[in-house]
Design a protein around this motif. Structure first.
Motif, PDB file in Angstrom:
ATOM      1  N   PRO A 121       0.793  -1.242   0.000  1.00  0.00           N
ATOM      2  CA  PRO A 121       0.000   0.000   0.000  1.00  0.00           C
ATOM      3  C   PRO A 121       0.817   1.281   0.000  1.00  0.00           C
ATOM      4  CG  PRO A 121      -1.009  -1.609   1.445  1.00  0.00           C
ATOM      5  CD  PRO A 121       0.295  -2.209   1.004  1.00  0.00           C
ATOM      6  N   ARG A 122       1.853   1.355   0.833  1.00  0.00           N
ATOM      7  CA  ARG A 122       2.631   2.598   0.889  1.00  0.00           C
ATOM      8  C   ARG A 122       3.420   2.834  -0.399  1.00  0.00           C
ATOM      9  NH1 ARG A 122       2.782   7.204   2.581  1.00  0.00           N
ATOM     10  NH2 ARG A 122       4.857   7.364   3.508  1.00  0.00           N
ATOM     11  N   ALA A 123       3.878   1.758  -1.043  1.00  0.00           N
ATOM     12  CA  ALA A 123       4.585   1.918  -2.315  1.00  0.00           C
ATOM     13  C   ALA A 123       3.640   2.445  -3.381  1.00  0.00           C
ATOM     14  CB  ALA A 123       5.202   0.595  -2.742  1.00  0.00           C
ATOM     15  N   ILE A 124       2.393   1.982  -3.346  1.00  0.00           N
ATOM     16  CA  ILE A 124       1.388   2.492  -4.291  1.00  0.00           C
ATOM     17  C   ILE A 124       1.229   3.995  -4.104  1.00  0.00           C
ATOM     18  CG2 ILE A 124      -1.071   2.452  -4.887  1.00  0.00           C
ATOM     19  CD1 ILE A 124      -1.078  -0.513  -4.015  1.00  0.00           C
ATOM     20  N   GLU A 125       1.128   4.398  -2.848  1.00  0.00           N
ATOM     21  CA  GLU A 125       0.917   5.804  -2.523  1.00  0.00           C
ATOM     22  C   GLU A 125       2.122   6.660  -2.877  1.00  0.00           C
ATOM     23  OE1 GLU A 125       0.113   8.485   1.530  1.00  0.00           O
ATOM     24  OE2 GLU A 125      -0.013   6.295   1.588  1.00  0.00           O
ATOM     25  N   LEU A 127       4.947   5.895  -4.820  1.00  0.00           N
ATOM     26  CA  LEU A 127       5.439   5.832  -6.194  1.00  0.00           C
ATOM     27  C   LEU A 127       4.358   6.134  -7.230  1.00  0.00           C
ATOM     28  CD1 LEU A 127       7.656   2.610  -5.909  1.00  0.00           C
ATOM     29  CD2 LEU A 127       8.411   5.002  -5.830  1.00  0.00           C
ATOM     30  N   GLY A 128       3.099   6.164  -6.789  1.00  0.00           N
ATOM     31  CA  GLY A 128       2.016   6.460  -7.711  1.00  0.00           C
ATOM     32  C   GLY A 128       1.818   5.384  -8.757  1.00  0.00           C
ATOM     33  N   VAL A 129       1.980   4.119  -8.361  1.00  0.00           N
ATOM     34  CA  VAL A 129       1.865   3.012  -9.319  1.00  0.00           C
ATOM     35  C   VAL A 129       0.463   2.414  -9.291  1.00  0.00           C
ATOM     36  CG1 VAL A 129       4.317   2.462  -9.237  1.00  0.00           C
ATOM     37  CG2 VAL A 129       2.779   1.397  -7.594  1.00  0.00           C
ATOM     38  N   ASP A 130       0.162   1.632 -10.316  1.00  0.00           N
ATOM     39  CA  ASP A 130      -1.125   0.954 -10.441  1.00  0.00           C
ATOM     40  C   ASP A 130      -1.228  -0.144  -9.383  1.00  0.00           C
ATOM     41  OD1 ASP A 130      -3.382  -0.461 -11.166  1.00  0.00           O
ATOM     42  OD2 ASP A 130      -2.775  -0.812 -13.237  1.00  0.00           O
ATOM     43  N   PRO A 131      -2.254  -0.124  -8.538  1.00  0.00           N
ATOM     44  CA  PRO A 131      -2.402  -1.177  -7.524  1.00  0.00           C
ATOM     45  C   PRO A 131      -2.491  -2.576  -8.124  1.00  0.00           C
ATOM     46  CG  PRO A 131      -3.888   0.647  -7.067  1.00  0.00           C
ATOM     47  CD  PRO A 131      -3.302   0.911  -8.426  1.00  0.00           C
ATOM     48  N   GLU A 132      -2.912  -2.671  -9.365  1.00  0.00           N
ATOM     49  CA  GLU A 132      -3.027  -3.981 -10.023  1.00  0.00           C
ATOM     50  C   GLU A 132      -1.756  -4.369 -10.763  1.00  0.00           C
ATOM     51  OE1 GLU A 132      -5.719  -5.748  -9.400  1.00  0.00           O
ATOM     52  OE2 GLU A 132      -6.444  -4.034  -8.231  1.00  0.00           O
ATOM     53  N   GLY A 133      -0.786  -3.462 -10.798  1.00  0.00           N
ATOM     54  CA  GLY A 133       0.453  -3.730 -11.512  1.00  0.00           C
ATOM     55  C   GLY A 133       1.507  -4.368 -10.626  1.00  0.00           C
ATOM     56  N   GLN A 134       2.784  -4.229 -11.035  1.00  0.00           N
ATOM     57  CA  GLN A 134       3.890  -4.800 -10.280  1.00  0.00           C
ATOM     58  C   GLN A 134       5.002  -3.772 -10.129  1.00  0.00           C
ATOM     59  OE1 GLN A 134       4.635  -8.467 -12.647  1.00  0.00           O
ATOM     60  NE2 GLN A 134       4.118  -9.573 -10.765  1.00  0.00           N
ATOM     61  N   VAL A 135       5.793  -3.985  -9.096  1.00  0.00           N
ATOM     62  CA  VAL A 135       6.993  -3.177  -8.876  1.00  0.00           C
ATOM     63  C   VAL A 135       8.154  -4.125  -8.609  1.00  0.00           C
ATOM     64  CG1 VAL A 135       5.816  -1.136  -7.986  1.00  0.00           C
ATOM     65  CG2 VAL A 135       6.447  -2.971  -6.405  1.00  0.00           C
ATOM     66  N   TYR A 136       9.364  -3.625  -8.797  1.00  0.00           N
ATOM     67  CA  TYR A 136      10.528  -4.415  -8.413  1.00  0.00           C
ATOM     68  C   TYR A 136      10.780  -4.227  -6.916  1.00  0.00           C
ATOM     69  CZ  TYR A 136      12.236  -6.094 -12.911  1.00  0.00           C
ATOM     70  OH  TYR A 136      12.375  -6.767 -14.090  1.00  0.00           O
ATOM     71  N   ALA A 137      10.972  -5.342  -6.222  1.00  0.00           N
ATOM     72  CA  ALA A 137      11.346  -5.328  -4.803  1.00  0.00           C
ATOM     73  C   ALA A 137      12.778  -5.856  -4.697  1.00  0.00           C
ATOM     74  CB  ALA A 137      10.402  -6.186  -3.985  1.00  0.00           C
ATOM     75  N   ARG A 138      13.668  -5.021  -4.237  1.00  0.00           N
ATOM     76  CA  ARG A 138      15.076  -5.400  -4.048  1.00  0.00           C
ATOM     77  C   ARG A 138      15.316  -5.520  -2.548  1.00  0.00           C
ATOM     78  NH1 ARG A 138      19.907  -1.714  -4.104  1.00  0.00           N
ATOM     79  NH2 ARG A 138      21.743  -3.041  -4.425  1.00  0.00           N
ATOM     80  N   ALA A 232       9.336  10.861  -6.704  1.00  0.00           N
ATOM     81  CA  ALA A 232       9.764   9.724  -5.874  1.00  0.00           C
ATOM     82  C   ALA A 232      10.287   8.600  -6.755  1.00  0.00           C
ATOM     83  CB  ALA A 232       8.600   9.228  -5.026  1.00  0.00           C
ATOM     84  N   VAL A 233      11.518   8.178  -6.519  1.00  0.00           N
ATOM     85  CA  VAL A 233      12.126   7.132  -7.343  1.00  0.00           C
ATOM     86  C   VAL A 233      12.378   5.844  -6.559  1.00  0.00           C
ATOM     87  CG1 VAL A 233      13.177   8.698  -8.999  1.00  0.00           C
ATOM     88  CG2 VAL A 233      14.427   8.134  -6.893  1.00  0.00           C
ATOM     89  N   GLU A 234      12.223   5.905  -5.236  1.00  0.00           N
ATOM     90  CA  GLU A 234      12.405   4.705  -4.418  1.00  0.00           C
ATOM     91  C   GLU A 234      11.563   4.835  -3.162  1.00  0.00           C
ATOM     92  OE1 GLU A 234      16.098   2.523  -2.056  1.00  0.00           O
ATOM     93  OE2 GLU A 234      15.586   4.615  -1.674  1.00  0.00           O
ATOM     94  N   TYR A 235      10.892   3.737  -2.809  1.00  0.00           N
ATOM     95  CA  TYR A 235      10.255   3.622  -1.503  1.00  0.00           C
ATOM     96  C   TYR A 235      10.905   2.416  -0.832  1.00  0.00           C
ATOM     97  CZ  TYR A 235       7.075   2.313   2.175  1.00  0.00           C
ATOM     98  OH  TYR A 235       6.563   1.964   3.405  1.00  0.00           O
ATOM     99  N   ALA A 236      11.390   2.584   0.384  1.00  0.00           N
ATOM    100  CA  ALA A 236      12.118   1.503   1.050  1.00  0.00           C
ATOM    101  C   ALA A 236      11.654   1.345   2.490  1.00  0.00           C
ATOM    102  CB  ALA A 236      13.622   1.767   1.022  1.00  0.00           C
TER     103      ALA A 236
END
Length: 255
Positions: A121-125, A127-138, A232-236
């Motif tokens: 949830p916080r990454a969605i908020e 980074l402004g990404v699609d909740p139905e999409g994907q992000v890279y988690a490192r 915002a380019v990274e949420y960690a």
């Protein structure tokens, strides 16, 4: 009236803080403590359990009750992210902390896994990404001389990091200058970092991953990295063994 377990714990705590029992040393056997303080063994057991919950001692099989070492690493504030370290040099944040603390480091002290995941949830908020999409988690686990100190998981938009060293799971930083240098080469130079901390007790998985003794809390980090334009380019998020760090911040006072 004899000592209660809280009073006995206070006596032992004072002796530990004075250095009568040094870090790494063993407390006397519980039977011996009972005789020394004129209490029953149950009182001693409860007093030691209280010290264990406070993180002052830990039971070690076949050794007894060990006074825990407290060699905190300085976790720098803004200085750990100085561009002189990662943009013009090759010193990533965890290395900056080690060097400031006079502690050894190796690039392989940081292990990592990289996966495409559903955004939390916080990454969605952030980074402004699609909740139905994907992000890279490192996800990284960082160790000092073989002992885990903390974990850190960074989330990125796929279009920002696809094909870069940030999606390479090879142990160690993501190339010269680490992740911030990679983002800079992508035209996304980090300029501002916001860090928020809170403390809590660890989950069972965190106890296992960080090899935490009983009673040790964890410090939870939220880090948001933005460009000069506020993008915002990274949420960690990070989980730190509380006794392994001291938190150091130096900054100019705002006008």
């Amino acid at each position: 009236m004899g000592l209660g377990y809280r009073e006995l714990a206070a006596q032992l705590r004072g002796e530990i803080e004075r250095g009568d029992y040094t870090p790494g040393s063993t407390l006397p056997k519980q039977d011996d403590l009972a005789i020394e303080f004129g209490v029953n063994v149950k009182t001693v057991r409860n007093a030691v359990a209280l010290l264990e919950a406070e993180g002052l001692v830990t039971p070690v099989r076949r050794r007894g009750t060990i006074v825990r070492e407290r060699p905190p690493m300085r976790r720098l504030g803004a200085d750990r992210y100085a561009k002189s370290k990662w943009k013009y040099g090759d010193s990533v944040a965890f290395v900056a902390d080690r060097e400031a603390s006079g502690q050894p480091w190796h690039r392989t002290d940081q292990t990592q896994t990289v996966d495409l995941v559903s955004p939390p949830p916080r990454a969605i908020e952030v980074l402004g990404v699609d909740p139905e999409g994907q992000v890279y988690a490192r996800s990284r686990t960082v160790k000092l001389e073989g002992r885990p100190t903390h974990t850190l998981t960074s989330y990125y938009r796929p279009e920002d990091v696809e094909g870069t060293p940030l999606v390479d799971p090879t142990p160690g930083p993501a190339g010269r200058g680490g992740g911030f240098a990679v983002l800079t080469l992508q035209g996304l130079e980090p300029h501002q970092v916001t860090e928020t901390f809170h403390a809590r007790m660890p989950t069972p998985d965190e106890i296992s991953t960080l090899e935490l003794p009983a009673g040790e809390p964890v410090m939870i980090l939220e880090r948001i990295t933005r460009t000069k334009e506020g993008h915002a380019v990274e949420y960690a998020t990070g989980v730190h063994a509380a006794s392994r760090f001291s938190w150091t911040y130096t900054y100019d006072m705002p006008d």
